[in-house]
Design a protein around this motif. Sequence first.
Motif, PDB file in Angstrom:
ATOM      1  N   GLY A  24       0.816  -1.208   0.000  1.00 20.64           N
ATOM      2  CA  GLY A  24       0.000   0.000   0.000  1.00 20.64           C
ATOM      3  C   GLY A  24       0.848   1.255   0.000  1.00 20.64           C
ATOM      4  N   GLY A  25       0.435   2.224  -0.802  1.00 18.50           N
ATOM      5  CA  GLY A  25       1.134   3.496  -0.899  1.00 18.50           C
ATOM      6  C   GLY A  25       2.198   3.526  -1.985  1.00 18.50           C
ATOM      7  N   LEU A  26       2.602   2.360  -2.491  1.00 21.11           N
ATOM      8  CA  LEU A  26       3.597   2.334  -3.557  1.00 21.11           C
ATOM      9  C   LEU A  26       2.919   2.549  -4.914  1.00 21.11           C
ATOM     10  N   TRP A  27       3.682   3.065  -5.854  1.00 24.41           N
ATOM     11  CA  TRP A  27       3.177   3.343  -7.197  1.00 24.41           C
ATOM     12  C   TRP A  27       3.561   2.211  -8.140  1.00 24.41           C
ATOM     13  N   GLU A  28       2.696   1.985  -9.144  1.00 27.23           N
ATOM     14  CA  GLU A  28       2.912   0.920 -10.112  1.00 27.23           C
ATOM     15  C   GLU A  28       2.214   1.257 -11.417  1.00 27.23           C
ATOM     16  N   LEU A  29       2.581   0.529 -12.450  1.00 25.42           N
ATOM     17  CA  LEU A  29       1.838   0.596 -13.698  1.00 25.42           C
ATOM     18  C   LEU A  29       0.536  -0.171 -13.499  1.00 25.42           C
ATOM     19  N   PRO A  30      -0.544   0.250 -14.147  1.00 29.59           N
ATOM     20  CA  PRO A  30      -1.809  -0.463 -13.974  1.00 29.59           C
ATOM     21  C   PRO A  30      -1.776  -1.846 -14.609  1.00 29.59           C
ATOM     22  N   GLY A  31      -2.439  -2.789 -13.959  1.00 31.74           N
ATOM     23  CA  GLY A  31      -2.504  -4.159 -14.456  1.00 31.74           C
ATOM     24  C   GLY A  31      -2.906  -5.099 -13.346  1.00 31.74           C
ATOM     25  N   GLY A  32      -2.530  -6.364 -13.466  1.00 34.89           N
ATOM     26  CA  GLY A  32      -2.883  -7.324 -12.429  1.00 34.89           C
ATOM     27  C   GLY A  32      -2.576  -8.748 -12.829  1.00 34.89           C
ATOM     28  N   CYS A 109       6.777   0.170  -6.638  1.00 33.64           N
ATOM     29  CA  CYS A 109       6.894  -1.260  -6.375  1.00 33.64           C
ATOM     30  C   CYS A 109       8.199  -1.712  -7.026  1.00 33.64           C
ATOM     31  N   GLU A 110       8.935  -2.597  -6.355  1.00 35.87           N
ATOM     32  CA  GLU A 110      10.263  -2.995  -6.823  1.00 35.87           C
ATOM     33  C   GLU A 110      10.244  -3.625  -8.220  1.00 35.87           C
ATOM     34  N   ALA A 111       9.253  -4.442  -8.524  1.00 27.89           N
ATOM     35  CA  ALA A 111       9.193  -5.065  -9.848  1.00 27.89           C
ATOM     36  C   ALA A 111       9.029  -4.000 -10.928  1.00 27.89           C
ATOM     37  N   ASP A 112       8.212  -2.994 -10.667  1.00 27.36           N
ATOM     38  CA  ASP A 112       8.025  -1.904 -11.636  1.00 27.36           C
ATOM     39  C   ASP A 112       9.316  -1.098 -11.785  1.00 27.36           C
ATOM     40  N   ARG A 113       9.972  -0.816 -10.664  1.00 31.13           N
ATOM     41  CA  ARG A 113      11.228  -0.038 -10.702  1.00 31.13           C
ATOM     42  C   ARG A 113      12.280  -0.746 -11.552  1.00 31.13           C
ATOM     43  N   ALA A 114      12.340  -2.067 -11.466  1.00 31.42           N
ATOM     44  CA  ALA A 114      13.334  -2.821 -12.224  1.00 31.42           C
ATOM     45  C   ALA A 114      13.125  -2.661 -13.720  1.00 31.42           C
ATOM     46  N   ILE A 115      11.892  -2.511 -14.153  1.00 30.42           N
ATOM     47  CA  ILE A 115      11.601  -2.362 -15.583  1.00 30.42           C
ATOM     48  C   ILE A 115      11.681  -0.901 -16.008  1.00 30.42           C
ATOM     49  N   LEU A 116      11.154  -0.003 -15.186  1.00 32.32           N
ATOM     50  CA  LEU A 116      11.090   1.408 -15.545  1.00 32.32           C
ATOM     51  C   LEU A 116      12.402   2.145 -15.335  1.00 32.32           C
TER      52      LEU A 116
END
Length: 117
Positions: A24-32, A109-116
Motif C-alpha cells: 500500500g502506498g507504492l506506485w505501479e503501472l496499472p494491471g494485475g 513497487c520494486e518489480a516496476d522499478r526494475a523495468i522502468l
Amino acid sequence: MVAAYIEEEGRVLMQQRPLHKARGGLWELPGGKVDAGETDAEALRRELAEELDVTVDVGAELGRHQHAYGDLTVLLIVYRARRHGEPRALDGQTVAWVSEAQRAALPLCEADRAILG
C-alpha cells in the motif's frame, strides 16, 4: 502479473496502491493477475477495464522482471498499450499521469522499478 505502459505527451499512466492492500502506498503501472485460461493481452484488457474503466490496445512487450517480495514472488510482464476512454480510479487507488522526473521521486513497487529504471 501483467501491466500496461501507457505513455501520452511524455507522461506515463501510473497508480498508487491503496493503503489497505499489500505494498500500500507504492506506485505501479496499472494491471494485475493473469487468470487461468487467459492470455496476457486478455488479462490486461480485463484488469484495466475493472480498475480504470478504459479499454486498451495491447502492443509489444516492453520488459519483464521476476521479483521476490516478502509474501510472494511475481513475474511482471509490461506491455506497451494505447487507451480508449478517460481513466477513472474504480479500485480505491490514486491515478496520475507521471513524467520521468516525477517518477524518479515516487516510491515504486520494486518489480516496476526494475523495468522502468
